[in-house]
Design a protein around this motif. Structure first.
Motif, PDB file in Angstrom:
ATOM      1  N   GLN A   1     -21.446 -13.904  18.481  1.00 29.11           N
ATOM      2  CA  GLN A   1     -21.157 -14.176  19.882  1.00 29.11           C
ATOM      3  C   GLN A   1     -22.023 -15.315  20.413  1.00 29.11           C
ATOM      4  OE1 GLN A   1     -21.844 -10.144  21.269  1.00 29.11           O
ATOM      5  NE2 GLN A   1     -19.725  -9.997  21.952  1.00 29.11           N
TER       6      GLN A   1
ATOM      7  N   ASP B   1     -21.509  -9.161  31.700  1.00 29.09           N
ATOM      8  CA  ASP B   1     -20.305  -9.915  31.381  1.00 29.09           C
ATOM      9  C   ASP B   1     -20.183 -11.152  32.267  1.00 29.09           C
ATOM     10  OD1 ASP B   1     -19.489  -8.324  29.344  1.00 29.09           O
ATOM     11  OD2 ASP B   1     -18.208  -7.053  30.591  1.00 29.09           O
TER      12      ASP B   1
ATOM     13  N   ASP C   1     -17.780 -13.771  34.243  1.00 26.99           N
ATOM     14  CA  ASP C   1     -16.462 -13.693  34.879  1.00 26.99           C
ATOM     15  C   ASP C   1     -16.220 -14.966  35.688  1.00 26.99           C
ATOM     16  OD1 ASP C   1     -14.075 -13.027  35.975  1.00 26.99           O
ATOM     17  OD2 ASP C   1     -14.794 -11.327  37.161  1.00 26.99           O
TER      18      ASP C   1
ATOM     19  N   THR D   1     -13.166 -15.618  37.133  1.00 27.83           N
ATOM     20  CA  THR D   1     -11.877 -15.412  37.791  1.00 27.83           C
ATOM     21  C   THR D   1     -11.761 -16.226  39.075  1.00 27.83           C
ATOM     22  OG1 THR D   1     -11.746 -13.168  36.885  1.00 27.83           O
ATOM     23  CG2 THR D   1     -10.336 -13.683  38.765  1.00 27.83           C
TER      24      THR D   1
ATOM     25  N   THR E   1     -13.533 -20.767  29.775  1.00 28.57           N
ATOM     26  CA  THR E   1     -12.740 -19.626  29.307  1.00 28.57           C
ATOM     27  C   THR E   1     -13.207 -19.172  27.927  1.00 28.57           C
ATOM     28  OG1 THR E   1     -10.814 -20.372  30.580  1.00 28.57           O
ATOM     29  CG2 THR E   1     -10.408 -18.820  28.782  1.00 28.57           C
TER      30      THR E   1
ATOM     31  N   GLU F   1     -16.355 -17.249  28.395  1.00 30.12           N
ATOM     32  CA  GLU F   1     -16.046 -15.922  28.913  1.00 30.12           C
ATOM     33  C   GLU F   1     -15.601 -14.993  27.797  1.00 30.12           C
ATOM     34  OE1 GLU F   1     -13.844 -14.654  32.996  1.00 30.12           O
ATOM     35  OE2 GLU F   1     -12.605 -15.715  31.519  1.00 30.12           O
ATOM     36  N   ARG F   2     -14.750 -15.497  26.912  1.00 23.67           N
ATOM     37  CA  ARG F   2     -14.261 -14.676  25.803  1.00 23.67           C
ATOM     38  C   ARG F   2     -15.367 -14.352  24.799  1.00 23.67           C
ATOM     39  NH1 ARG F   2      -8.780 -18.226  24.609  1.00 23.67           N
ATOM     40  NH2 ARG F   2      -7.565 -17.502  26.414  1.00 23.67           N
ATOM     41  N   SER F   3     -16.258 -15.298  24.587  1.00 26.67           N
ATOM     42  CA  SER F   3     -17.272 -15.125  23.540  1.00 26.67           C
ATOM     43  C   SER F   3     -18.248 -13.994  23.849  1.00 26.67           C
ATOM     44  CB  SER F   3     -18.046 -16.428  23.337  1.00 26.67           C
ATOM     45  OG  SER F   3     -18.803 -16.740  24.488  1.00 26.67           O
TER      46      SER F   3
ATOM     47  N   ARG G   1     -17.477 -11.370  26.064  1.00 26.59           N
ATOM     48  CA  ARG G   1     -16.775 -10.281  26.739  1.00 26.59           C
ATOM     49  C   ARG G   1     -16.997  -8.955  26.053  1.00 26.59           C
ATOM     50  NH1 ARG G   1     -10.724 -11.517  27.814  1.00 26.59           N
ATOM     51  NH2 ARG G   1     -11.729 -12.920  29.325  1.00 26.59           N
ATOM     52  N   THR G   2     -17.079  -8.947  24.732  1.00 23.19           N
ATOM     53  CA  THR G   2     -17.140  -7.684  23.989  1.00 23.19           C
ATOM     54  C   THR G   2     -18.568  -7.276  23.675  1.00 23.19           C
ATOM     55  OG1 THR G   2     -16.942  -8.908  21.908  1.00 23.19           O
ATOM     56  CG2 THR G   2     -14.910  -8.111  22.937  1.00 23.19           C
ATOM     57  N   ARG G   3     -19.552  -7.796  24.393  1.00 16.62           N
ATOM     58  CA  ARG G   3     -20.940  -7.437  24.108  1.00 16.62           C
ATOM     59  C   ARG G   3     -21.176  -5.951  24.367  1.00 16.62           C
ATOM     60  NH1 ARG G   3     -24.699 -10.540  27.930  1.00 16.62           N
ATOM     61  NH2 ARG G   3     -23.271 -12.223  27.431  1.00 16.62           N
TER      62      ARG G   3
END
Length: 716
Positions: free
Chosen positions: A597, A653, A655, A657, A694, A697-699, A701-703
């Motif tokens: 990540q 996280d 964000d 948006t 973006t 954000e994706r990199s 997100r799953t932390r």
């Protein structure tokens, strides 16, 4: 990386020998200055005073060889003042029971904090600590302490005087720094021919900015051809990137791409010629034939027609910038220099007297428990004092070699500490054994010992670029010859010095292993700093599009560019140091981010940085109409990236948006305006910026949200 592998690699690095030598003239100058101090002092006062004077002359001379762009004489004077003060305080404290270890701890703590100012300050401060331990022998009176302190200062003052009266390559460091920038740009142009999205190395630009800061005296004496070239180089870099990038420049394939490669190849040849002229000071000799660059110039005919839109504008700008750089180096026709390109006065470097408050403020900001510099200072204080007390408990007569070794070995990071530790132990053992053998076999007199000490000083200056182990051989030898002026058994002294060096090296390495400052654990912090600075840079560029007449290109964009460049360089340096540390590179090390990540997030921030560079390459002139909504979007972008940086640092996280909605609204607004190059470039750049954010954000997100412990060494 395991402890075994880390120690093996750092030991190999410490013992590596480079065949390059320091400028022989500069080495000779330093040795001559030391001789001008040692011999008269030996004649007039005796061996003890000659030892103090020699130490001052050598360490002050060493300061002039450090990587710094200040006048060498000022470095020698500052080192002389520090040496005189440390020597005086050491002589006074050693006569008061229990005072010397306290002074040693405080001075070592201060020497560790000096690394907050810079490597030069840290090295000089460590040297003053070492001299304090070498010259202090027995309890003496206050008048004698003043005498030895003044002699140390006189030794440094003579070095400063000789540097002033015997200038050698006065502008060599500045020339090399500027030449490195143009050499890096030439390499960058070649890499762009095959990799249109390649990254440029930021380090030469950072060093070049440091070199451009001048004292008032330097500003008056600076060679004319060195003025303004750094700012031109800053503008060449985005022009190269914008020409090569298929998203805003030449098409990815086809005749336009072939023409772009020709222009990049020709630009690389011109940049190489500029590099040679800057580095040597010789007249500029441009390549005889640069067709690719000629075809990129306005009015050049059909060759230019192959480049369209943004690619054509970038090629024209590149050609013009290279022409301006060549004009500035053209010694035959000074009238061609376009002084309006950038100011010729350069950045002003404040005098040392005015630097002191800022330096103290810099040090003060490190006085908290999370600071790596504070950790280093505390480690220095504990280790040096412990080594001194251990030597005293062992009742070894010359036990000061143990704390002296720890003082010279300790550095803020693992790699330098361990590599220098191994090199110091090996070099000291070899130097002590060699010099002691000479003293034992030939029994030289005081004057011969003084000559040998001065010769070893010159050898140490000459081999400073050869490797720390080789330089340490010379330094240890000159110390042995100087101390040989004092009575004692040479063999016994050699055994004591080698054993104390081994003890000091072991204590230093063990202390770092038990109380480490791992760079790996600080990588998220470095990433957050880079992200925040990249956001400020992008916001400044959008603001310049929204208000071209406001002068934002010079007032906001350039400072923001320098900040993001330094942040990226610090992160890359931390990453390099982390790679050789014996800690686990997984979620535990990177706290809330896995290594995968982290790498993806780093790539996304790099994309944001590069997208902004492409936008900067097409900044409108001050007379251009503003792009509606660009400044407002820049403000939104600055706030969003600042919040994202805080989220990365705190393990939350990211964000975007709200920023995504603001971009969608703004892009729709721009789509309704008449077609214009500025509008097209702005929209394309904004889309690239949002694409990068973006990906960021994706990199992350799953932390994982669970708290992670601090990094621990393998095998602990």
């Amino acid at each position: 990386m395991s402890w075994f592998t880390a120690l093996r690699d750092t030991a190999k690095a410490g013992l590596t020998v480079d065949r390059s030598l320091t400028n022989p003239k500069r080495a000779l100058r330093g040795a001559v200055a030391a001789a001008l101090v040692v011999f008269p002092t030996l004649l007039l006062f005796g061996p003890a005073q000659a030892t103090s004077a020699a130490m001052g002359a050598f360490i002050a001379g060493t300061a002039t060889f450090q990587r710094s762009f200040r006048p060498r004489a000022s470095l020698a004077l500052v080192a002389a003042a520090g040496l005189g003060l440390s020597t005086f305080l050491g002589y006074v404290a050693v006569g008061i029971p229990g005072a010397y270890p306290v002074l040693l701890a405080l001075w070592a703590f201060g020497a560790g904090l000096a690394w907050a100012i810079g490597p030069t300050a840290g090295v000089v401060a460590a040297n003053t600590l070492a001299v304090m331990m070498v010259v202090v022998q027995l309890p003496v009176s206050v008048p004698t302490a003043i005498e030895h302190g003044l002699l140390c200062s006189v030794g440094g003052a003579v070095q400063a005087l000789v540097v002033t009266l015997w200038p050698i390559d006065s502008w060599r460091a500045q020339r090399d720094a500027l030449a490195d920038i143009y050499a890096g740009l030439g390499d960058y142009a070649r890499r762009l021919r095959h990799d249109p999205v390649a990254q440029v190395d930021p380090e030469p630009f950072i060093v070049g900015r440091q070199a451009a800061r001048l004292t008032a005296r330097q500003a008056r004496r600076r060679p004319p051809e060195l003025r303004g070239l750094r700012t031109i180089a800053e503008r060449i870099r985005p022009a190269l990137a914008a020409l090569a990038d298929p998203r805003v420049g030449a098409a990815e394939e086809g005749p336009e791409r072939d023409r772009a490669r020709e222009v990049l190849a020709a630009a690389a040849e011109v940049l190489d010629a500029l590099t040679r002229a800057i580095r040597s000071g010789d007249p500029l000799r441009l390549p005889k034939d640069t067709p690719g660059l000629t075809l990129a110039r306005p009015g050049s005919g059909s060759g230019e027609d192959l480049l369209r839109g943004g690619a054509r504008r970038s090629a024209r700008r590149l050609s013009g910038l290279l022409g301006r750089a060549a004009d500035r180096l053209d010694r035959q026709d000074r009238g061609t220099v376009q002084t309006r390109t950038e100011p010729t006065t350069g950045l002003r470097r404040p005098p040392l007297a005015k630097v002191a408050p800022a330096a103290l403020a810099t040090v003060g900001r490190q006085l908290h428990r999370h600071s790596a510099i504070f950790h280093h200072a505390a480690r220095m204080a504990v280790v040096v004092t412990s080594a001194y007390l251990a030597a005293r408990l062992l009742r070894i007569e010359h036990g000061y070699w143990a704390p002296m070794t720890t003082a010279m070995v300790m550095r803020p990071d693992f790699a330098q500490t361990f590599s220098r530790g191994v090199a110091r132990v090996a070099g000291t053992a070899a130097g002590v054994l060699l010099s002691t053998t000479v003293v034992q076999l030939f029994d030289p007199g005081d004057w011969v010992l003084a000559v040998l000490a001065v010769c070893c000083m010159g050898l140490a200056y000459l081999t400073m670029r050869t490797g720390y182990a080789v330089t340490t051989v010379a330094i240890s030898s000159y110390v042995v010859f100087l101390l040989g002026l004092q009575p004692g058994d040479p063999v016994r002294l050699a055994v004591d010095r080698v054993s104390m060096t081994l003890l000091g090296g072991f204590i230093a390495l063990a202390a770092y292993a038990l109380f480490p400052t791992w760079q790996t654990a600080r990588l998220p912090e470095r990433l957050a700093e880079w992200l925040a600075s990249a956001g400020r840079y992008a916001a400044a560029v959008f603001t310049a599009y929204g208000d071209p007449a406001g002068g934002h290109a010079e007032q906001d964009v350039r400072p923001a560019l320098l900040d993001v460049r330094e942040a990226r360089s610090e992160m890359l340096a931390a990453l390099d140091r982390a790679e050789v540390e014996p800690v686990r590179h997984d979620e535990q090390v990177l706290r809330e981010l896995s290594r995968k990540q982290f790498d993806k997030a780093r790539s996304a921030v790099g994309m944001l940085d590069r997208s902004t560079v492409l936008l900067e390459a097409h900044l409108p002139g001050e007379d251009a109409p503003p792009v509606p909504g660009a400044a407002a979007f820049g403000e939104e972008l600055r706030d969003a990236t600042a919040l994202a940086a805080a989220a990365v640092l705190l393990g939350q996280d990211v964000d975007f948006t709200l920023l995504r909605e603001a971009h969608r609204t703004w892009d729709h607004q721009l789509a309704g305006l008449p077609r214009d190059d500025r509008i097209d470039v702005t929209r394309a750049g904004a889309r690239l910026v949002m694409q990068a954010l973006t990906e960021l954000e994706r990199s992350v997100r799953t932390r994982q949200r669970a708290a992670r412990p601090e990094p621990v060494p393998l095998g602990a």
